[in-house]
Design a protein around this motif. Structure first.
Motif, PDB file in Angstrom:
ATOM      1  N   SER A 170       0.828  -1.202   0.000  1.00 43.98           N
ATOM      2  CA  SER A 170       0.000   0.000   0.000  1.00 43.98           C
ATOM      3  C   SER A 170       0.866   1.257   0.000  1.00 43.98           C
ATOM      4  O   SER A 170       0.521   2.260  -0.642  1.00 43.98           O
ATOM      5  CB  SER A 170      -0.936   0.006   1.207  1.00 43.98           C
ATOM      6  N   ALA A 171       1.986   1.218   0.718  1.00 39.79           N
ATOM      7  CA  ALA A 171       2.892   2.368   0.716  1.00 39.79           C
ATOM      8  C   ALA A 171       3.389   2.666  -0.694  1.00 39.79           C
ATOM      9  O   ALA A 171       3.522   3.835  -1.094  1.00 39.79           O
ATOM     10  CB  ALA A 171       4.066   2.116   1.656  1.00 39.79           C
ATOM     11  N   GLN A 172       3.658   1.611  -1.467  1.00 46.56           N
ATOM     12  CA  GLN A 172       4.140   1.822  -2.838  1.00 46.56           C
ATOM     13  C   GLN A 172       3.108   2.538  -3.702  1.00 46.56           C
ATOM     14  O   GLN A 172       3.465   3.314  -4.591  1.00 46.56           O
ATOM     15  CB  GLN A 172       4.505   0.476  -3.454  1.00 46.56           C
ATOM     16  N   VAL A 173       1.826   2.292  -3.453  1.00 46.80           N
ATOM     17  CA  VAL A 173       0.767   2.914  -4.253  1.00 46.80           C
ATOM     18  C   VAL A 173       0.450   4.314  -3.768  1.00 46.80           C
ATOM     19  O   VAL A 173       0.311   5.251  -4.565  1.00 46.80           O
ATOM     20  CB  VAL A 173      -0.507   2.041  -4.219  1.00 46.80           C
ATOM     21  N   TRP A 174       0.306   4.493  -2.433  1.00 46.57           N
ATOM     22  CA  TRP A 174      -0.291   5.708  -1.890  1.00 46.57           C
ATOM     23  C   TRP A 174       0.687   6.672  -1.246  1.00 46.57           C
ATOM     24  O   TRP A 174       0.295   7.790  -0.877  1.00 46.57           O
ATOM     25  CB  TRP A 174      -1.377   5.323  -0.884  1.00 46.57           C
ATOM     26  N   SER A 435     -18.943   0.137  -3.640  1.00 48.66           N
ATOM     27  CA  SER A 435     -18.225   0.396  -2.394  1.00 48.66           C
ATOM     28  C   SER A 435     -17.171  -0.683  -2.208  1.00 48.66           C
ATOM     29  O   SER A 435     -17.028  -1.591  -3.012  1.00 48.66           O
ATOM     30  CB  SER A 435     -19.211   0.402  -1.223  1.00 48.66           C
ATOM     31  N   GLY A 436     -16.452  -0.594  -1.089  1.00 47.50           N
ATOM     32  CA  GLY A 436     -15.482  -1.621  -0.731  1.00 47.50           C
ATOM     33  C   GLY A 436     -14.197  -1.540  -1.521  1.00 47.50           C
ATOM     34  O   GLY A 436     -14.078  -0.822  -2.510  1.00 47.50           O
ATOM     35  N   GLY A 437     -13.206  -2.298  -1.080  1.00 49.40           N
ATOM     36  CA  GLY A 437     -11.881  -2.183  -1.653  1.00 49.40           C
ATOM     37  C   GLY A 437     -11.236  -0.864  -1.248  1.00 49.40           C
ATOM     38  O   GLY A 437     -10.431  -0.312  -1.986  1.00 49.40           O
ATOM     39  N   TRP A 438     -11.606  -0.375  -0.057  1.00 52.38           N
ATOM     40  CA  TRP A 438     -11.100   0.902   0.439  1.00 52.38           C
ATOM     41  C   TRP A 438      -9.594   0.858   0.637  1.00 52.38           C
ATOM     42  O   TRP A 438      -9.056  -0.077   1.229  1.00 52.38           O
ATOM     43  CB  TRP A 438     -11.777   1.233   1.768  1.00 52.38           C
ATOM     44  N   LEU A 439      -8.906   1.884   0.180  1.00 51.88           N
ATOM     45  CA  LEU A 439      -7.441   1.897   0.256  1.00 51.88           C
ATOM     46  C   LEU A 439      -6.948   1.790   1.691  1.00 51.88           C
ATOM     47  O   LEU A 439      -5.870   1.259   1.952  1.00 51.88           O
ATOM     48  CB  LEU A 439      -6.880   3.148  -0.424  1.00 51.88           C
ATOM     49  N   SER A 440      -7.715   2.313   2.650  1.00 51.97           N
ATOM     50  CA  SER A 440      -7.251   2.350   4.035  1.00 51.97           C
ATOM     51  C   SER A 440      -7.603   1.111   4.840  1.00 51.97           C
ATOM     52  O   SER A 440      -7.195   0.993   5.995  1.00 51.97           O
ATOM     53  CB  SER A 440      -7.838   3.584   4.738  1.00 51.97           C
ATOM     54  N   SER A 441      -8.374   0.181   4.252  1.00 54.12           N
ATOM     55  CA  SER A 441      -8.887  -0.941   5.040  1.00 54.12           C
ATOM     56  C   SER A 441      -8.258  -2.281   4.717  1.00 54.12           C
ATOM     57  O   SER A 441      -8.338  -3.206   5.524  1.00 54.12           O
ATOM     58  CB  SER A 441     -10.409  -1.043   4.864  1.00 54.12           C
ATOM     59  N   SER A 442      -7.674  -2.418   3.538  1.00 54.18           N
ATOM     60  CA  SER A 442      -6.965  -3.659   3.231  1.00 54.18           C
ATOM     61  C   SER A 442      -5.763  -3.335   2.360  1.00 54.18           C
ATOM     62  O   SER A 442      -5.779  -2.353   1.617  1.00 54.18           O
ATOM     63  CB  SER A 442      -7.888  -4.674   2.545  1.00 54.18           C
ATOM     64  N   PRO A 443      -4.713  -4.140   2.447  1.00 52.31           N
ATOM     65  CA  PRO A 443      -3.484  -3.825   1.714  1.00 52.31           C
ATOM     66  C   PRO A 443      -3.650  -3.998   0.211  1.00 52.31           C
ATOM     67  O   PRO A 443      -4.361  -4.893  -0.259  1.00 52.31           O
ATOM     68  CB  PRO A 443      -2.475  -4.829   2.276  1.00 52.31           C
ATOM     69  N   LEU A 448      -1.126  -5.461  -8.751  1.00 48.63           N
ATOM     70  CA  LEU A 448      -2.455  -5.103  -9.251  1.00 48.63           C
ATOM     71  C   LEU A 448      -2.807  -3.653  -8.963  1.00 48.63           C
ATOM     72  O   LEU A 448      -3.562  -3.034  -9.719  1.00 48.63           O
ATOM     73  CB  LEU A 448      -3.528  -6.017  -8.655  1.00 48.63           C
ATOM     74  N   GLY A 449      -2.344  -3.118  -7.844  1.00 48.39           N
ATOM     75  CA  GLY A 449      -2.545  -1.703  -7.561  1.00 48.39           C
ATOM     76  C   GLY A 449      -3.864  -1.347  -6.914  1.00 48.39           C
ATOM     77  O   GLY A 449      -4.236  -0.173  -6.880  1.00 48.39           O
ATOM     78  N   PHE A 450      -4.588  -2.323  -6.371  1.00 49.00           N
ATOM     79  CA  PHE A 450      -5.835  -2.015  -5.676  1.00 49.00           C
ATOM     80  C   PHE A 450      -6.013  -2.954  -4.484  1.00 49.00           C
ATOM     81  O   PHE A 450      -5.366  -4.002  -4.391  1.00 49.00           O
ATOM     82  CB  PHE A 450      -7.038  -2.104  -6.616  1.00 49.00           C
ATOM     83  N   SER A 451      -6.916  -2.559  -3.584  1.00 45.67           N
ATOM     84  CA  SER A 451      -7.235  -3.334  -2.389  1.00 45.67           C
ATOM     85  C   SER A 451      -8.497  -4.153  -2.611  1.00 45.67           C
ATOM     86  O   SER A 451      -9.252  -3.912  -3.559  1.00 45.67           O
ATOM     87  CB  SER A 451      -7.442  -2.387  -1.200  1.00 45.67           C
ATOM     88  N   LEU A 452      -8.742  -5.076  -1.693  1.00 43.61           N
ATOM     89  CA  LEU A 452      -9.948  -5.909  -1.776  1.00 43.61           C
ATOM     90  C   LEU A 452     -10.945  -5.551  -0.683  1.00 43.61           C
ATOM     91  O   LEU A 452     -10.603  -4.983   0.351  1.00 43.61           O
ATOM     92  CB  LEU A 452      -9.591  -7.392  -1.664  1.00 43.61           C
ATOM     93  N   THR A 453     -12.168  -5.947  -0.933  1.00 36.00           N
ATOM     94  CA  THR A 453     -13.251  -5.727   0.001  1.00 36.00           C
ATOM     95  C   THR A 453     -12.969  -6.342   1.372  1.00 36.00           C
ATOM     96  O   THR A 453     -12.336  -7.392   1.480  1.00 36.00           O
ATOM     97  CB  THR A 453     -14.544  -6.347  -0.559  1.00 36.00           C
TER      98      THR A 453
END
Length: 611
Positions: A170-174, A435-443, A448-453
């Motif tokens: 997540s640090a690499q993305v955000w 909704s879901g796949g929030w950047l702050s809630s899962s790595p 792929l560059g995104f988070s999961l629900t």
């Protein structure tokens, strides 16, 4: 009320209208209509753009319940973009970890991500455009940059140390160059863009438009996307709210086994209107139960900012939310007495419980004579006493949590979702609440560059209740798009972010419009409120009773009357309640349609467009 000041005009037109929670998504969807696409093409294009520009509120790894009207088929359908629990997700597994709840963040609360395939299913079956053309705007914004709204920056700031210390993907993305990005600066998501582009390019070899869309879904559910998810969720051990480093339960086989499905919506009548919602795997029937009660309580006699109006709706919400807790669940796995819950006899009996004073107890009903089953509501306090809350809770949070005692006393952090509505000149209508796949809630998944629900957090580990966790079962989601008919003809698509507030804010909006003649923008702008009564849907499922949070623009006489009736009134900011979008269609001249749209001004992101 034609002279009532509104924050922006109610949009009117004949060609097409769009309303969403972000101005870029609205403009992109409108551009698709301008270039010959239909409402389904436009909604999908706008939905993919929302994944890019509102990544703190949704993503391709989230979920997307969709309601729509097909003019060709002359019917309303629901498309379930809510994925189920993985095969390994069993209550005994979590209890074996010493847990009484599924964690709110990290790898453990993932269920099958449903948004990507839901959007593509709608495009395949009802759209006209090629996949590459529909996804082109989202890819362009991810590659070339988009303005990072301040709330995204706030979300990143809240979890920056978690990313640096525990979630390096997540640090690499955000955190480019290790720093929190600046608000309103252009921000790029090159890894997400490559993922999108690879899916599109891999699908191009298929022979037909439909086959290309199906090939893209296969890349997601069985191909390189599912393989990357599987590898990460098997191998990674990352910190979550348990305070420990945990692996994930989601596997490629779970993703391969699931596809979005169409369903008939559930409905409720209110005068000349019929409102359609998704089934009891969603929060949607809460809206319908309230309508059933409120049609017997004479709301037309009470001004929309009066005690009589606010009190009656708030009390109906308390009763409907209690029934949600006691009775709602995935109807494939649970015997939900939905017909009884939505019957007029039951609505009358529940409405009779609404008196002059506020209810303080949680009072589920007994539909069809059945006794209610409730989970242990002491679990949230026990969970919080042991949890690691340094980096937030289940729903997206924008700052570090206060001490546990303060959290229990007042829930001070609010997450959110997205929404988009579209109507085209032919009369096709779409309402979707991704909704879901929030950047702050899962790595973020590496590569792929995104988070999961993390929607699994909404399941209870108590095996006696219909909201229980079971493998292959959809968690009961708060997501709740809406569609209304008037005199049997399609009329409105609407919805809002807001978790447990979704089917509260929209009920009051709908009644301001249909009972008091407010236009869409007036009904959205009017002073709003919500109740907290029972456990929250999100970890740690904090319990509150009889709390009524009201915007400060509400008349002082109304606030005083609510307090006198026993409500625990909390006065919020003047523009703090609601994120509603809405579009309508009516007969126009020469067989055409007259279209309208409005959007929420709160948060300074939502926008309606049309002509």
């Amino acid at each position: 009320m034609s002279d009532t000041f509104t924050t922006r005009p109610e949009i009117q037109g004949t060609f097409g209208v769009v309303s969403s929670t972000h101005w870029i998504a609205s403009q992109v969807a409108m551009s698709v209509l301008e270039r010959g696409g239909n409402a389904f093409d436009a909604a999908v294009a706008g939905g993919f753009v929302l994944q890019v520009v509102e990544p703190h509120l949704n993503g391709p790894g989230g979920e997307a319940p969709i309601l729509f009207w097909s003019e060709a088929e002359q019917r309303v359908r629901a498309l379930c973009g809510q994925g189920p629990a993985p095969a390994l997700a069993q209550a005994g597994f979590f209890r074996g970890m010493g847990l009484e709840q599924v964690p709110g963040i990290g790898l453990l609360p993932a269920c099958v991500p449903g948004a990507f395939c839901a959007w593509l299913t709608l495009l395949r079956d009802y759209g006209t455009w090629e996949l590459a053309d529909v996804m082109a705007p989202a890819i362009a914004y991810a590659e070339q940059g988009f303005p990072l709204v301040p709330r995204v920056v706030a979300a990143i700031t809240a979890v920056a140390e978690l990313f640096r210390q525990e979630w390096p993907s997540s640090a690499q993305v955000w955190l480019p160059e290790g720093k929190v990005p600046q608000a309103n600066a252009l921000f790029r998501l090159p890894v997400l863009a490559r993922t999108y582009r690879r899916i599109v390019e891999d699908a191009q070899a298929a022979g037909t438009r439909q086959a290309r869309i199906e090939a893209a879904m296969q890349s997601w559910s069985e191909g390189f996307v599912a393989e990357a998810v599987d590898a990460f969720y098997r191998q990674a051990r990352l910190r979550d709210t348990t305070g420990e480093r945990s692996g994930g339960l989601l596997r490629r086989e779970d993703m391969a086994a699931w596809r979005p499905g169409y369903e008939d919506p559930v409905t409720q009548d209110y005068g000349r209107y019929t409102v359609a919602k998704c089934g009891p795997w969603s929060q949607g029937p809460v809206f319908l139960q309230q309508l059933g009660m409120l049609r017997h309580l004479g709301l037309g006699d009470h001004a929309p900012d009066s005690f009589g109006f606010v009190h009656r709706i708030a009390e109906a919400a308390k009763l409907a939310l209690a029934d949600r807790l006691a009775w709602y669940g995935d109807p494939i796995h649970e015997d939900v007495p939905l017909a009884a819950l939505l019957s007029d006899d039951y609505a009358r009996a529940r409405a009779a419980r609404i008196g002059a004073q506020a209810l303080h107890e949680l009072l589920p009903g007994e539909p069809a004579g059945r006794a209610a089953r409730l989970p242990d509501l002491q679990v949230p306090a026990r969970t919080l006493a042991q949890a690691d809350t340094r980096y937030g809770v289940g729903e997206p949070t924008f700052a570090q949590l206060p001490p546990v005692g303060q959290w229990l006393a007042k829930e001070v952090f609010v997450g959110d979702t997205c929404h988009i509505d579209v109507i085209d000149a032919q009369g096709n209508m779409v309402a979707a609440t991704p909704s879901g796949g929030w950047l702050s809630s899962s790595p973020a998944v590496p590569g792929l560059g995104f988070s999961l629900t993390t929607r699994l957090q909404m399941s209870w580990l108590d095996e006696r209740v219909p909201g229980r966790l079971l493998p292959g079962k959809r968690p009961a989601t708060t997501l709740s798009p809406g569609l209304a008919l008037r005199d049997g003809r399609p009329y409105m698509v609407f919805g809002t972010p807001g978790g447990d507030q979704q089917d509260q804010w929209t009920v009051a909006f709908f009644l301001r419009h249909v009972e008091h003649g407010m236009n869409l923008q007036q009904a959205i702008d009017a002073p709003a409120w919500h109740v907290d009564h029972g456990p929250s849907s999100f970890w740690p499922r904090t319990v509150a009773y009889n709390r009524l949070t009201v915007e400060s623009r509400m008349p002082q006489a109304t606030l005083e009357a609510l307090r006198a009736a026993g409500h625990e009134v909390v006065v919020g900011g003047p523009w703090s309640e609601g994120r509603i979008s809405a579009c309508t269609r009516e007969p126009g001249l020469n067989g055409g349609l007259r279209l309208r749209a409005a959007a929420n001004a709160r948060g300074m992101q939502g926008y309606a467009v049309g002509r």
